[in-house]
Design a protein around this motif. Sequence first.
Motif, PDB file in Angstrom:
ATOM      1  N   LEU A 214       0.827  -1.202   0.000  1.00 37.78           N
ATOM      2  CA  LEU A 214       0.000   0.000   0.000  1.00 37.78           C
ATOM      3  C   LEU A 214       0.863   1.255   0.000  1.00 37.78           C
ATOM      4  CD1 LEU A 214      -2.924  -0.627   2.531  1.00 37.78           C
ATOM      5  CD2 LEU A 214      -3.033  -0.540   0.043  1.00 37.78           C
ATOM      6  N   LYS A 215       1.826   1.296   0.936  1.00 41.47           N
ATOM      7  CA  LYS A 215       2.708   2.463   1.011  1.00 41.47           C
ATOM      8  C   LYS A 215       3.929   2.108   1.840  1.00 41.47           C
ATOM      9  CE  LYS A 215       2.906   7.429   1.589  1.00 41.47           C
ATOM     10  NZ  LYS A 215       2.145   8.696   1.687  1.00 41.47           N
ATOM     11  N   THR A 216       5.038   2.750   1.506  1.00 43.10           N
ATOM     12  CA  THR A 216       6.301   2.563   2.230  1.00 43.10           C
ATOM     13  C   THR A 216       6.795   3.918   2.737  1.00 43.10           C
ATOM     14  OG1 THR A 216       6.925   0.630   0.918  1.00 43.10           O
ATOM     15  CG2 THR A 216       8.694   1.824   1.999  1.00 43.10           C
ATOM     16  N   TRP A 217       7.309   3.896   3.979  1.00 38.87           N
ATOM     17  CA  TRP A 217       7.864   5.094   4.594  1.00 38.87           C
ATOM     18  C   TRP A 217       9.316   4.856   4.976  1.00 38.87           C
ATOM     19  CZ3 TRP A 217       3.140   3.042   5.824  1.00 38.87           C
ATOM     20  CH2 TRP A 217       1.998   3.838   5.603  1.00 38.87           C
ATOM     21  N   LYS A 218      10.157   5.868   4.763  1.00 36.06           N
ATOM     22  CA  LYS A 218      11.556   5.830   5.208  1.00 36.06           C
ATOM     23  C   LYS A 218      11.657   6.629   6.500  1.00 36.06           C
ATOM     24  CE  LYS A 218      15.920   4.708   4.280  1.00 36.06           C
ATOM     25  NZ  LYS A 218      16.652   5.271   3.122  1.00 36.06           N
ATOM     26  N   LEU A 219      12.119   5.984   7.581  1.00 36.92           N
ATOM     27  CA  LEU A 219      12.315   6.676   8.844  1.00 36.92           C
ATOM     28  C   LEU A 219      13.485   7.647   8.700  1.00 36.92           C
ATOM     29  CD1 LEU A 219      11.926   3.700  11.373  1.00 36.92           C
ATOM     30  CD2 LEU A 219      10.163   5.209  10.419  1.00 36.92           C
ATOM     31  N   ARG A 220      13.308   8.863   9.227  1.00 37.69           N
ATOM     32  CA  ARG A 220      14.340   9.896   9.058  1.00 37.69           C
ATOM     33  C   ARG A 220      14.588  10.613  10.378  1.00 37.69           C
ATOM     34  NH1 ARG A 220      15.157  10.187   3.747  1.00 37.69           N
ATOM     35  NH2 ARG A 220      13.457   9.689   2.298  1.00 37.69           N
TER      36      ARG A 220
END
Length: 220
Positions: A214-220
Amino acid sequence: MTTTLESTSLVGTDSGPHRYGVFLRPSPALIEESLRAYSIVSDQYGFTAAKAYPPHVTLVGSIALSVPEPVFVDVLEAVIADYSPLPLVNEGIQQADNHSIGYRIRTQPGATQSLADLMGSVLRAVRPIRVFPPTDRTTAQRLRDAPETFDAHLSLIGHDGIDNPDAADECFDVLAELGIGRPSIWTGDVVTAFRFTSEDWTDRYWDTMTWSILKTWKLR
């Protein structure tokens, strides 16, 4: 709106073919090694439950939604924005009492945020927008989910390990002899929301399960 797990009512009606998961992506090296292990686990020993998924560390799994998918994604987006990359330790492969096999994953000592913190934040965020179909194979497990009992792992043999414990034991020895599952240090910095679809969530759901991102997030 807030709610507790205990006050979230079960539903007795069909919740449709989809379930959702919020997963931490392993390091590229762990992905490569896991995919190698899946071939051995399935092609030599016939275990397919873990291989039905991409390599992952479950934060919250088997989520049946009471809202449209975009709401689910927005809820996760707000939670994940608060987290930085997590320093992690792969403690190697271990075998559980149910004959499942997987890498045990832990947060490195001294980290300001932990896997359990992230799991708890996701769990609390999705509680108001999920339901718990009573016939699902994993509902009892999901009702027990809590940060204090969170056991982060990456499965190589999953629910079907109990079906043939002797083969699972032998497989564990083979993986170890091949050097699969050695400890390592890595950084967890990618969280992905998945949609899973199966014809039947009550038993061997992985036999018909497909998945998509569905969606991917990069932790920053």
